[in-house]
Design an enzyme around this catalytic site. Sequence first.
Site, PDB file in Angstrom:
ATOM      1  N   GLY A  25      11.175   7.686  93.939  1.00  0.00           N
ATOM      2  CA  GLY A  25      10.762   6.254  95.103  1.00  0.00           C
ATOM      3  C   GLY A  25       9.115   6.312  94.989  1.00  0.00           C
ATOM      4  O   GLY A  25       8.698   5.278  95.524  1.00  0.00           O
ATOM      5  N   VAL A  29       9.165   1.561  89.703  1.00  0.00           N
ATOM      6  CA  VAL A  29      10.497   0.937  90.278  1.00  0.00           C
ATOM      7  C   VAL A  29      10.724   1.240  91.656  1.00  0.00           C
ATOM      8  O   VAL A  29      11.177   0.425  92.552  1.00  0.00           O
ATOM      9  CB  VAL A  29      11.596   1.232  89.470  1.00  0.00           C
ATOM     10  CG1 VAL A  29      13.173   0.409  89.852  1.00  0.00           C
ATOM     11  CG2 VAL A  29      11.394   0.588  88.011  1.00  0.00           C
ATOM     12  N   GLY A  30      10.653   2.609  92.192  1.00  0.00           N
ATOM     13  CA  GLY A  30      10.914   3.024  93.480  1.00  0.00           C
ATOM     14  C   GLY A  30      10.025   2.159  94.254  1.00  0.00           C
ATOM     15  O   GLY A  30      10.332   1.841  95.581  1.00  0.00           O
ATOM     16  N   TYR A 159      14.457  11.393  74.927  1.00  0.00           N
ATOM     17  CA  TYR A 159      14.633  10.538  76.177  1.00  0.00           C
ATOM     18  C   TYR A 159      15.915   9.661  76.324  1.00  0.00           C
ATOM     19  O   TYR A 159      16.659   9.662  76.963  1.00  0.00           O
ATOM     20  CB  TYR A 159      13.381   9.832  76.357  1.00  0.00           C
ATOM     21  CG  TYR A 159      13.492   8.617  77.333  1.00  0.00           C
ATOM     22  CD1 TYR A 159      13.077   8.976  78.839  1.00  0.00           C
ATOM     23  CD2 TYR A 159      13.866   7.180  77.106  1.00  0.00           C
ATOM     24  CE1 TYR A 159      13.095   7.981  79.720  1.00  0.00           C
ATOM     25  CE2 TYR A 159      13.644   6.207  78.035  1.00  0.00           C
ATOM     26  CZ  TYR A 159      13.380   6.641  79.355  1.00  0.00           C
ATOM     27  OH  TYR A 159      13.267   5.767  80.377  1.00  0.00           O
ATOM     28  N   ASN A 188      11.944  -3.095  79.121  1.00  0.00           N
ATOM     29  CA  ASN A 188      10.505  -2.853  79.564  1.00  0.00           C
ATOM     30  C   ASN A 188       9.996  -3.390  80.766  1.00  0.00           C
ATOM     31  O   ASN A 188       9.650  -4.470  81.061  1.00  0.00           O
ATOM     32  CB  ASN A 188       9.414  -3.152  78.362  1.00  0.00           C
ATOM     33  CG  ASN A 188       8.407  -2.294  78.276  1.00  0.00           C
ATOM     34  OD1 ASN A 188       7.640  -1.917  79.248  1.00  0.00           O
ATOM     35  ND2 ASN A 188       8.074  -1.936  77.072  1.00  0.00           N
ATOM     36  N   ASP A 293       4.193   1.157  65.521  1.00  0.00           N
ATOM     37  CA  ASP A 293       4.834  -0.144  66.128  1.00  0.00           C
ATOM     38  C   ASP A 293       6.081   0.195  66.729  1.00  0.00           C
ATOM     39  O   ASP A 293       6.344  -0.432  67.713  1.00  0.00           O
ATOM     40  CB  ASP A 293       5.057  -1.108  64.990  1.00  0.00           C
ATOM     41  CG  ASP A 293       4.099  -2.022  64.594  1.00  0.00           C
ATOM     42  OD1 ASP A 293       3.013  -2.257  65.380  1.00  0.00           O
ATOM     43  OD2 ASP A 293       4.040  -2.753  63.539  1.00  0.00           O
TER      44      ASP A 293
HETATM   45  P1  NAP Z   1       7.518   6.216  86.787  1.00  0.00           P
HETATM   46  O1  NAP Z   1       6.689   5.188  87.664  1.00  0.00           O
HETATM   47  O2  NAP Z   1       7.148   6.953  85.945  1.00  0.00           O
HETATM   48  O3  NAP Z   1       8.241   6.961  88.200  1.00  0.00           O
HETATM   49  C1  NAP Z   1       9.068   8.186  87.763  1.00  0.00           C
HETATM   50  C2  NAP Z   1       9.431   8.742  88.989  1.00  0.00           C
HETATM   51  O4  NAP Z   1      10.051   9.703  89.169  1.00  0.00           O
HETATM   52  C3  NAP Z   1       8.087   9.065  90.174  1.00  0.00           C
HETATM   53  O5  NAP Z   1       8.573   8.952  91.482  1.00  0.00           O
HETATM   54  C4  NAP Z   1       8.238  10.754  89.830  1.00  0.00           C
HETATM   55  O6  NAP Z   1       7.676  11.262  91.024  1.00  0.00           O
HETATM   56  C5  NAP Z   1       9.582  11.103  89.773  1.00  0.00           C
HETATM   57  N1  NAP Z   1       9.757  12.421  89.241  1.00  0.00           N
HETATM   58  C6  NAP Z   1       9.424  12.754  87.855  1.00  0.00           C
HETATM   59  N2  NAP Z   1       9.635  13.917  87.733  1.00  0.00           N
HETATM   60  C7  NAP Z   1      10.607  14.392  88.673  1.00  0.00           C
HETATM   61  C8  NAP Z   1      10.802  15.645  88.944  1.00  0.00           C
HETATM   62  N3  NAP Z   1      10.715  16.820  88.134  1.00  0.00           N
HETATM   63  N4  NAP Z   1      11.603  15.987  90.300  1.00  0.00           N
HETATM   64  C9  NAP Z   1      11.492  14.911  91.273  1.00  0.00           C
HETATM   65  N5  NAP Z   1      11.026  13.429  91.042  1.00  0.00           N
HETATM   66  C10 NAP Z   1      10.467  13.275  89.779  1.00  0.00           C
HETATM   67  O7  NAP Z   1       8.932   5.798  86.468  1.00  0.00           O
HETATM   68  P2  NAP Z   1       9.479   4.195  86.565  1.00  0.00           P
HETATM   69  O8  NAP Z   1       8.804   3.435  85.576  1.00  0.00           O
HETATM   70  O9  NAP Z   1       9.606   3.740  87.914  1.00  0.00           O
HETATM   71  O10 NAP Z   1      11.098   4.421  85.995  1.00  0.00           O
HETATM   72  C11 NAP Z   1      12.146   4.402  86.846  1.00  0.00           C
HETATM   73  C12 NAP Z   1      13.341   4.711  86.231  1.00  0.00           C
HETATM   74  O11 NAP Z   1      13.366   3.268  85.049  1.00  0.00           O
HETATM   75  C13 NAP Z   1      13.537   5.835  85.125  1.00  0.00           C
HETATM   76  O12 NAP Z   1      14.699   6.292  85.249  1.00  0.00           O
HETATM   77  C14 NAP Z   1      13.169   5.098  83.949  1.00  0.00           C
HETATM   78  O13 NAP Z   1      13.583   5.909  82.791  1.00  0.00           O
HETATM   79  C15 NAP Z   1      13.704   3.796  84.067  1.00  0.00           C
HETATM   80  N6  NAP Z   1      12.875   2.986  82.984  1.00  0.00           N
HETATM   81  C16 NAP Z   1      11.848   2.585  83.217  1.00  0.00           C
HETATM   82  C17 NAP Z   1      11.306   1.806  82.372  1.00  0.00           C
HETATM   83  C18 NAP Z   1       9.835   1.351  82.310  1.00  0.00           C
HETATM   84  O14 NAP Z   1       9.301   0.426  81.412  1.00  0.00           O
HETATM   85  N7  NAP Z   1       9.022   1.843  83.338  1.00  0.00           N
HETATM   86  C19 NAP Z   1      11.932   1.040  81.195  1.00  0.00           C
HETATM   87  C20 NAP Z   1      13.486   1.287  81.342  1.00  0.00           C
HETATM   88  C21 NAP Z   1      13.796   2.189  81.912  1.00  0.00           C
HETATM   89  P3  NAP Z   1       6.048  11.731  91.421  1.00  0.00           P
HETATM   90  O15 NAP Z   1       5.446  10.414  91.065  1.00  0.00           O
HETATM   91  O16 NAP Z   1       6.061  12.120  92.763  1.00  0.00           O
HETATM   92  O17 NAP Z   1       5.711  12.696  90.343  1.00  0.00           O
HETATM   93  P1  GDP Z   2       8.774   0.767  74.046  1.00  0.00           P
HETATM   94  O1  GDP Z   2       8.994  -0.605  74.359  1.00  0.00           O
HETATM   95  O2  GDP Z   2       9.697   1.881  74.526  1.00  0.00           O
HETATM   96  O3  GDP Z   2       8.399   0.975  72.242  1.00  0.00           O
HETATM   97  O4  GDP Z   2       7.198   1.386  74.503  1.00  0.00           O
HETATM   98  P2  GDP Z   2       5.870   0.951  74.987  1.00  0.00           P
HETATM   99  O5  GDP Z   2       5.921   0.119  76.123  1.00  0.00           O
HETATM  100  O6  GDP Z   2       5.044   1.930  74.854  1.00  0.00           O
HETATM  101  O7  GDP Z   2       5.573  -0.127  73.629  1.00  0.00           O
HETATM  102  C1  GDP Z   2       5.198   0.276  72.431  1.00  0.00           C
HETATM  103  C2  GDP Z   2       4.761  -1.113  71.811  1.00  0.00           C
HETATM  104  O8  GDP Z   2       3.449  -1.588  72.170  1.00  0.00           O
HETATM  105  C3  GDP Z   2       4.641  -0.635  70.178  1.00  0.00           C
HETATM  106  O9  GDP Z   2       4.884  -1.607  69.304  1.00  0.00           O
HETATM  107  C4  GDP Z   2       2.917  -0.169  70.315  1.00  0.00           C
HETATM  108  O10 GDP Z   2       2.492  -0.333  69.075  1.00  0.00           O
HETATM  109  C5  GDP Z   2       2.684  -1.339  71.034  1.00  0.00           C
HETATM  110  N1  GDP Z   2       1.302  -0.812  71.813  1.00  0.00           N
HETATM  111  C6  GDP Z   2       0.167  -1.857  71.329  1.00  0.00           C
HETATM  112  N2  GDP Z   2      -1.144  -0.959  72.442  1.00  0.00           N
HETATM  113  C7  GDP Z   2      -0.266  -0.156  72.957  1.00  0.00           C
HETATM  114  C8  GDP Z   2      -0.830   0.786  74.080  1.00  0.00           C
HETATM  115  O11 GDP Z   2      -2.022   0.692  74.233  1.00  0.00           O
HETATM  116  N3  GDP Z   2       0.077   1.487  74.666  1.00  0.00           N
HETATM  117  C9  GDP Z   2       1.337   1.648  74.359  1.00  0.00           C
HETATM  118  N4  GDP Z   2       2.141   2.545  75.137  1.00  0.00           N
HETATM  119  N5  GDP Z   2       1.961   0.728  73.346  1.00  0.00           N
HETATM  120  C10 GDP Z   2       0.943   0.161  72.811  1.00  0.00           C
END
Ligand code: NAP
Ligand code: GDP
Length: 343
Positions: A25, A29-30, A159, A188, A293
Amino acid sequence: MSTIGDLPPTPVSATSISVVLVTGGSGLVGSALKYLIDNEPIDSPYGRRKDEEWVFLSSSECDLRDIQQTREVFGKYRPREVIHLAAKVGGLFANMSSQHTFLRDNLLMNDSILQVSHEMKVRKVVSCLSTCVFPDKVEYPLTEEKIHLGPPHSSNFGYSHAKRLIDIQNHAYHDQFGDLFTSIIPTNVFGPGDNYNLESAHVIPGLIHKCYLAKKNNTPFTVFGSGEPLRQFIYSRDLAKLFIWVLREYKEIDPVILSVAEDDEVSIKDVADAIIEAMHFKGPVEYDTSKADGQFRKPASNAKLTRLMTESGAGEYEFTPFKLALKVSVDWFLDHYDTDARI
Ligand code: NAP
Ligand code: GDP
């Protein structure tokens, strides 16, 4: 066998209020879900229902890798529904450097949440996968039934396999016990409250932070890789609304992709240019092609989402324009640079 025999009794006051527990949370996303729950009118399509209490968990309250701690926190809140977001999450470079941690932390968290939700007879669990669960070599566009057709891209196999298994777990719990455990697949994600840490960030928060530093220090803005890969990005507050629709309306065990349209791919160079514009950066830009990339593209179809939302009467979802959402994210970063622990 796991039991819930030693859990505290359900508090009397909990009987008329139904708790929606959001793991993760405090994350990107939370916090977008919390923003909706705090700001949308009660009983509106994306708002809290008046008989609901929403609880947003962070890792400081409970380490969800530990099933006993998970039982205790579920015993405290007695959720009726769970949105499971907690995960070890990171961009391409964080995944490449720690495959085992991404695999194991996520396996443990997912197992705790689903098993304890089963034990406590949670009515519905919606978990979160990612488009990286899909096979590296598969016919595009990505659609929900293609998840298990081949190995994922090697750059984040730890992952991806942990996330794929959620779908298998959901089906196993449903098949044997009838549990309503399902999942969504976002592309993303970016938005306010993102992880802007330079080591572990996804591309948008990583580039926002790097552009800020380049402007502040009068140095070149360095983008990793060639800039050519394509991604579909979803604004966290759009994703949060779609999550609420899934919680209320979606009845399948199979996942549903939550994404902008298939032809709304954006190149990494386009992302960098949009950030440069939002930041008013005037200095030199470099592409460091010694850096990976990752996957070139992974276009996902939102046809199933569009069809189901239309059938449910909600209509086709109108996504926030990319540049507008990016501007909100840049402004959030600038406002929180000195105060947010994740920057
Ligand atoms: P985030 O900002 O990194 O937040 C992760 C959350 O998980 C935080 O609230 C963190 O708590 C909690 N967490 C991590 N380890 C934990 C543990 N051991 N026990 C309890 N809580 C824990 O992630 P997000 O980007 O919001 O992602 C949310 C969901 O979307 C995830 O399932 C992720 O895989 C999925 N997702 C994200 C992306 C993206 O681009 N961000 C893309 C596709 C899918 P604390 O902050 O308190 O440590
Ligand atoms: P993905 O979408 O799961 O591959 O993850 P990312 O959000 O990390 O995006 C990765 C893509 O962004 C790759 O093509 C990287 O080469 C490019 N990229 C360019 N600059 C950055 C940077 O500063 N951080 C990250 N994470 N990716 C970058």
